[in-house]
Design a protein around this motif. Structure first.
Motif, PDB file in Angstrom:
ATOM      1  N   UNK A 112       7.957  -8.896   2.394  1.00 20.48           N
ATOM      2  CA  UNK A 112       6.757 -10.009   2.335  1.00 20.48           C
ATOM      3  C   UNK A 112       6.132 -10.067   0.804  1.00 20.48           C
ATOM      4  N   UNK A 113       5.851  -8.968   0.350  1.00 20.27           N
ATOM      5  CA  UNK A 113       4.952  -8.971  -0.965  1.00 20.27           C
ATOM      6  C   UNK A 113       5.975  -8.715  -2.067  1.00 20.27           C
ATOM      7  N   UNK A 114       7.140  -8.556  -1.930  1.00 21.72           N
ATOM      8  CA  UNK A 114       8.270  -8.203  -3.271  1.00 21.72           C
ATOM      9  C   UNK A 114       7.936  -6.808  -3.730  1.00 21.72           C
ATOM     10  N   UNK A 115       7.767  -5.901  -2.850  1.00 27.48           N
ATOM     11  CA  UNK A 115       7.330  -4.643  -3.358  1.00 27.48           C
ATOM     12  C   UNK A 115       8.133  -3.559  -2.715  1.00 27.48           C
ATOM     13  N   UNK A 116       9.552  -3.856  -2.277  1.00 29.60           N
ATOM     14  CA  UNK A 116      10.409  -2.893  -1.771  1.00 29.60           C
ATOM     15  C   UNK A 116      10.972  -2.075  -2.893  1.00 29.60           C
ATOM     16  N   UNK A 117      11.139  -2.602  -4.123  1.00 31.79           N
ATOM     17  CA  UNK A 117      11.384  -1.887  -5.259  1.00 31.79           C
ATOM     18  C   UNK A 117      10.585  -0.640  -5.361  1.00 31.79           C
ATOM     19  N   UNK A 118       9.194  -0.727  -5.400  1.00 29.04           N
ATOM     20  CA  UNK A 118       8.106   0.315  -5.820  1.00 29.04           C
ATOM     21  C   UNK A 118       8.162   1.213  -4.352  1.00 29.04           C
ATOM     22  N   UNK A 119       7.893   0.435  -3.280  1.00 26.10           N
ATOM     23  CA  UNK A 119       7.637   1.214  -2.098  1.00 26.10           C
ATOM     24  C   UNK A 119       8.758   0.713  -1.205  1.00 26.10           C
ATOM     25  N   UNK A 149      17.759   2.534   3.720  1.00 26.48           N
ATOM     26  CA  UNK A 149      16.516   1.765   3.133  1.00 26.48           C
ATOM     27  C   UNK A 149      16.605   0.556   2.574  1.00 26.48           C
ATOM     28  N   UNK A 150      15.658  -0.440   2.590  1.00 26.83           N
ATOM     29  CA  UNK A 150      15.729  -1.635   1.471  1.00 26.83           C
ATOM     30  C   UNK A 150      14.882  -1.202   0.340  1.00 26.83           C
ATOM     31  N   UNK A 178       0.997  -1.310   0.161  1.00 27.24           N
ATOM     32  CA  UNK A 178      -0.026  -0.103   0.191  1.00 27.24           C
ATOM     33  C   UNK A 178       0.932   1.122   0.091  1.00 27.24           C
ATOM     34  N   UNK A 179       1.952   1.384   0.582  1.00 28.74           N
ATOM     35  CA  UNK A 179       2.732   2.488   0.829  1.00 28.74           C
ATOM     36  C   UNK A 179       3.947   2.371   1.559  1.00 28.74           C
ATOM     37  N   UNK A 180       5.036   2.854   1.378  1.00 26.30           N
ATOM     38  CA  UNK A 180       6.453   2.805   2.118  1.00 26.30           C
ATOM     39  C   UNK A 180       6.159   3.278   3.455  1.00 26.30           C
ATOM     40  N   UNK A 181       6.892   2.565   4.414  1.00 24.66           N
ATOM     41  CA  UNK A 181       6.639   2.908   5.775  1.00 24.66           C
ATOM     42  C   UNK A 181       8.188   2.747   6.357  1.00 24.66           C
ATOM     43  N   UNK A 190      11.370   0.209   2.218  1.00 25.84           N
ATOM     44  CA  UNK A 190      11.213   0.108   3.507  1.00 25.84           C
ATOM     45  C   UNK A 190      12.398   0.811   4.106  1.00 25.84           C
ATOM     46  N   UNK A 191      12.053   2.054   5.000  1.00 21.99           N
ATOM     47  CA  UNK A 191      13.060   2.890   5.511  1.00 21.99           C
ATOM     48  C   UNK A 191      13.304   2.208   6.832  1.00 21.99           C
TER      49      UNK A 191
END
Length: 545
Positions: free
Chosen positions: A206-213, A231-232, A184-187, A215-216
């Motif tokens: 978890x969902x393979x979305x660190x490249x778009x959102x 960041x990741x 849903x969003x970076x956090x 993780x700080x």
């Protein structure tokens, strides 16, 4: 076994011999019997054979029998009774227990700093409370690990406790592993505040979305690879962070998919600002001389025209996890300058807006002062106006002299305060400046109007809702001077009967929502406009990037 009366009578030899043999047999069998011998006296020891296989050795004290020990003919053991029996086993170099050792609430201790050693024979193991300990030492840095079945062994692979899937910002605890879902969003994950060397935290995509959102990761006052946060940003990325020391802080000791060091530096980002200082107070006093209006607080803006109609200033470049201090200046009291407003922090040049100058007074005659915008001069022997600060505000209007003794208007962010008008009317305050930094056009930092008791009142320059400080004498005049509007930095109105205070300043930050941390102090008002988040500070506080 037998008992005797221990009395040898004066008798014939055959009877004497029988009596003697009876006594000797009683002695030889420890006075055995199912009851105390009739000949017992205090001190007699006898064996009670009521229980034939476990007889009891007793001592007669002259009144009662005291049970000393019970004999076990089958096990060939003695169980002492009725008292604590202390054995000295020093001389026995291989003592053996016949049963469990009950410490009865006491401890097994050593003296003279001696060790307590447990050494099983052969393949035997030390087992404490059901836990079987290894029989050989491990290697440096290893620790004991259980298999859940009571068996301990040395290992060097940390066991982290997996938590539920995280979808919003949280503070991690050492020893835990967290699957993070940024669909849903970076956090931001905040690491423990007071870690010890060797403590670990694991984070995975978890969902393979660190490249778009992304993780700080916030170090929470501790470094991560020597910086405040990272960041990741790789798909299906994961990492184990281990705390080392205060210099490097947390260091990745294991990575997934992206290599051991999967961390990326957070980019700096730009924010716009509007910093307005407190407005100056209006002038006061005088039986016939007008008083000057207060100058507006200094006006510095990166989101459009800046003070004195100068070009927009360069916006600020913030560094993630740095704390930026926001100071909101207060409006000046009567005959007092406003207070500076500012933004300061590591890596930026401090933005300071200068408090507005106060208006000149009539009696005692007091000169107007310079500031962000200058105060208006008084209609007296010191009619000069205060000057504005370059790129922040305008000059005040000069007070009248000679036949025209009205007070000058205070300078505004956009224009100079005016000189007194005809018939000694007070000069109007200079205009404020409009800014759309909040998404709507709002005019702030107008100058306060000047006054003269014998002429019409002058209004303050536009400076926000309700205008700036309205000037004007209150004797024989339809207009009463007013205080500068709060949080616009407007100047206070001049008034012969009692000038008015300047308005408090304001600091506004316009931040890209994608970069907004949500960490503030001072309770700023938080709004949004398009893709940006706006923080309006009516009081001092801070923002953590």
């Amino acid at each position: 076994m037998a008992q005797g009366d221990y009395l040898i009578q004066n008798q014939s030899f055959p009877s004497f011999r029988s009596d003697l043999n009876s006594t000797l047999e009683a002695i030889n069998t420890s006075n055995s019997g199912t009851s105390r011998p009739t000949s017992a006296v205090a001190g007699t020891v006898w064996l009670d054979t009521t229980n034939a296989t476990n007889p009891t050795l007793k001592f007669f004290d002259g009144t009662d029998d005291i049970s000393l020990a019970q004999l076990d003919y089958s096990a060939n053991t003695v169980n002492w009774l009725d008292s604590t029996v202390v054995f000295d086993i020093v001389g026995d170099t291989t003592p053996q227990l016949g049963g469990d050792l009950d410490v009865n609430g006491n401890s097994i201790v050593s003296v003279s700093n001696g060790n307590i050693t447990f050494t099983p024979d052969g393949t035997g193991k030390v087992i404490i409370d059901g836990l079987s300990y290894p029989t050989a030492d491990g290697t440096t840095g290893q620790f004991l690990k259980t298999d859940g079945a009571g068996n301990l062994s040395f290992d060097n692979t940390p066991v982290l406790n997996w938590q539920s899937v995280q979808t919003t910002g949280f503070t991690a605890s050492a020893g835990n592993a967290y699957p993070c879902n940024t669909t849903s969003a970076q956090f931001t994950v905040t690491l423990p505040p007071t870690p010890s060397a060797g403590e670990q935290v694991q984070l995975v995509d978890y969902a393979g979305t660190f490249d778009t959102n992304a993780l700080t990761i916030n170090g929470n006052g501790n470094n991560i690879e020597g910086v405040a946060g990272l960041q990741l940003t790789g798909e299906r990325e994961g990492i184990i962070l281990t705390y080392i020391d205060s210099t490097q802080g947390w260091i990745p000791t294991s990575g997934i998919n992206e290599g051991t060091d999967a961390l990326s530096t957070l980019p700096n980002y730009n924010v716009d600002f509007l910093v307005i200082a407190g407005g100056g107070g209006g002038g006061t006093g005088g039986s016939r001389d007008g008083t000057g209006g207060g100058g507006a607080g200094g006006y510095r803006n990166s989101h459009g025209t800046s003070g004195a109609n100068s070009p927009a200033e360069t916006n600020l470049t913030l560094t993630p996890f740095e704390v930026y201090t926001v100071t909101v200046g207060g409006g000046g009291a009567v005959n007092t300058n406003g207070t500076d407003s500012s933004i300061s922090g590591s890596g930026i040049s401090t933005i300071t807006s200068t408090g507005g100058g106060h208006g000149g007074s009539g009696s005692p005659a007091t000169a107007a002062t310079s500031g962000g915008s200058g105060g208006g001069g008084s209609g007296s022997t010191v009619p000069g106006a205060g000057s504005g600060t370059a790129n922040q505000g305008s000059n005040g209007g000069a007070g009248g002299n000679g036949g025209n003794r009205g007070g000058g208007g205070g300078g505004g962010a956009s224009s100079t305060g005016t000189n007194p008008g005809a018939s000694s009317a007070g000069g109007a305050g200079g205009n404020g400046l409009a800014s759309t930094i909040t998404g709507s056009s709002v005019t702030r930092a107008g100058g306060g109007g000047g006054s003269y008791s014998g002429g019409p009142a002058a209004s303050g320059g536009p400076g926000g809702t309700g205008g700036g400080g309205d000037g004007g004498g209150n004797t024989g005049s339809p207009t009463v001077s007013t205080t500068g509007t709060a949080n616009t930095g407007s100047g206070g109105g001049g008034d012969r009967g009692g000038g008015k205070a300047g308005g408090k300043g304001v600091v506004i930050l316009r931040i890209p929502t994608a970069n907004y941390s949500g960490t503030t102090s001072g309770s700023p008002t938080v709004t949004t406009d398009g893709t940006d988040t706006i923080l309006t500070y009516n009081d001092s506080g801070s923002y953590t990037a």
